[in-house]
Write a protein that holds these residues in place. Sequence first.
Motif, short mmCIF file in Angstrom:
data_model
loop_
_atom_site.label_atom_id
_atom_site.label_comp_id
_atom_site.label_asym_id
_atom_site.label_seq_id
_atom_site.Cartn_x
_atom_site.Cartn_y
_atom_site.Cartn_z
N ARG A 107 -19.61 32.24 82.49
CA ARG A 107 -18.47 32.21 81.57
C ARG A 107 -17.97 30.78 81.49
O ARG A 107 -17.66 30.16 82.51
N VAL A 108 -17.87 30.23 80.29
CA VAL A 108 -17.28 28.90 80.11
C VAL A 108 -15.78 29.02 80.37
O VAL A 108 -15.16 30.00 79.97
N PHE A 109 -15.21 28.05 81.05
CA PHE A 109 -13.76 27.98 81.17
C PHE A 109 -13.34 26.54 80.96
O PHE A 109 -14.13 25.61 81.10
N ARG A 110 -12.07 26.37 80.59
CA ARG A 110 -11.52 25.03 80.40
C ARG A 110 -10.35 24.85 81.32
O ARG A 110 -9.50 25.74 81.45
N PHE A 115 -14.53 21.23 80.75
CA PHE A 115 -15.20 22.53 80.74
C PHE A 115 -16.14 22.68 81.93
O PHE A 115 -16.77 21.72 82.36
N GLY A 116 -16.21 23.90 82.43
CA GLY A 116 -17.11 24.26 83.52
C GLY A 116 -17.55 25.70 83.34
O GLY A 116 -17.34 26.29 82.28
N TYR A 117 -18.12 26.28 84.40
CA TYR A 117 -18.65 27.65 84.31
C TYR A 117 -18.26 28.47 85.52
O TYR A 117 -18.22 27.97 86.65
N LYS A 132 -17.39 19.00 76.52
CA LYS A 132 -17.58 20.22 75.74
C LYS A 132 -18.67 21.03 76.41
O LYS A 132 -19.49 20.48 77.14
N ALA A 133 -18.68 22.33 76.13
CA ALA A 133 -19.70 23.20 76.73
C ALA A 133 -19.94 24.41 75.84
O ALA A 133 -19.05 24.86 75.13
N GLY A 139 -31.32 30.66 79.62
CA GLY A 139 -31.13 29.99 80.91
C GLY A 139 -30.58 28.59 80.85
O GLY A 139 -30.41 27.96 81.89
N LEU A 140 -30.29 28.07 79.65
CA LEU A 140 -29.77 26.71 79.52
C LEU A 140 -28.51 26.71 78.67
O LEU A 140 -28.32 27.56 77.81
N ALA A 141 -27.64 25.73 78.92
CA ALA A 141 -26.43 25.56 78.12
C ALA A 141 -26.31 24.11 77.69
O ALA A 141 -26.59 23.19 78.48
N ALA A 142 -25.89 23.89 76.45
CA ALA A 142 -25.63 22.54 75.96
C ALA A 142 -24.24 22.12 76.42
O ALA A 142 -23.27 22.87 76.26
N VAL A 143 -24.15 20.94 77.02
CA VAL A 143 -22.87 20.38 77.47
C VAL A 143 -22.79 18.93 77.02
O VAL A 143 -23.81 18.27 76.81
N ALA A 144 -21.56 18.45 76.88
CA ALA A 144 -21.35 17.07 76.44
C ALA A 144 -20.62 16.27 77.51
O ALA A 144 -19.78 16.80 78.24
N ILE A 145 -20.99 15.00 77.59
CA ILE A 145 -20.29 14.05 78.44
C ILE A 145 -19.90 12.86 77.57
O ILE A 145 -20.49 12.63 76.52
N GLU A 146 -18.92 12.10 78.01
CA GLU A 146 -18.53 10.91 77.28
C GLU A 146 -19.02 9.68 78.03
O GLU A 146 -18.96 9.60 79.24
N ASP A 147 -19.51 8.73 77.25
CA ASP A 147 -19.94 7.44 77.78
C ASP A 147 -19.26 6.39 76.90
O ASP A 147 -19.72 6.12 75.79
#
Length: 183
Positions: A107-110, A115-117, A132-133, A139-147
């Motif tokens: 379950r995604v949570f904020r 965001f995490g799981y 973002k998530a 079996g995979l989830a797209a997640v975002a990071i900032e650089d």
Amino acid sequence: NVISKFKSLWCSPFEKDGVAIAKFEDGTFNIINTAGKSVKTLGELVACSAFEDGIALVASDEKIRTINTKGEFVLPFLDGTYSSKDLLMGGSVLAGRDIYPVNEGRRVFRNKGKFGYLDSSNKIVIEAKFTKATDFSDGLAAVAIEDGNQTFWGYIDKAGTFVIAPKFTKQPRGFSEGYAVAT
């Protein structure tokens, strides 16, 4: 007659477990069953959400807590993150979606803007560290990071390990039958 207590008062939609949250004439909120009988008194609340996938948000004294369909407090890490003014009475949850449905056992949570799981028992399995998530698929989830000022998307496994490094500049689609669209 318990049903008469709801006259002109608020009641959320029923959860798949057959319970809802209702505000009684005395000002208390209760978890009720489909017969209209109170199964758990929650007390006086400032606001609450409807149940979504077994979880609802309740606000009292400017503090938001999360409860399960038995009225037990869960996900305590959300405490103090929002004020009760952020909670939509009768809304699906919070504006901006802070609790998501379980998908593939996660379950995604904020929390505090990240965001995490959680697993299906609402235990944190991947810390809230992503910008973002998305839900898991295949079996995979797209997640975002900032650089810097740039956001990059990649895919993690159910342990939170990147299996496809964050290199995509647009949110990719979920996997289906081993394939996903990413740019």
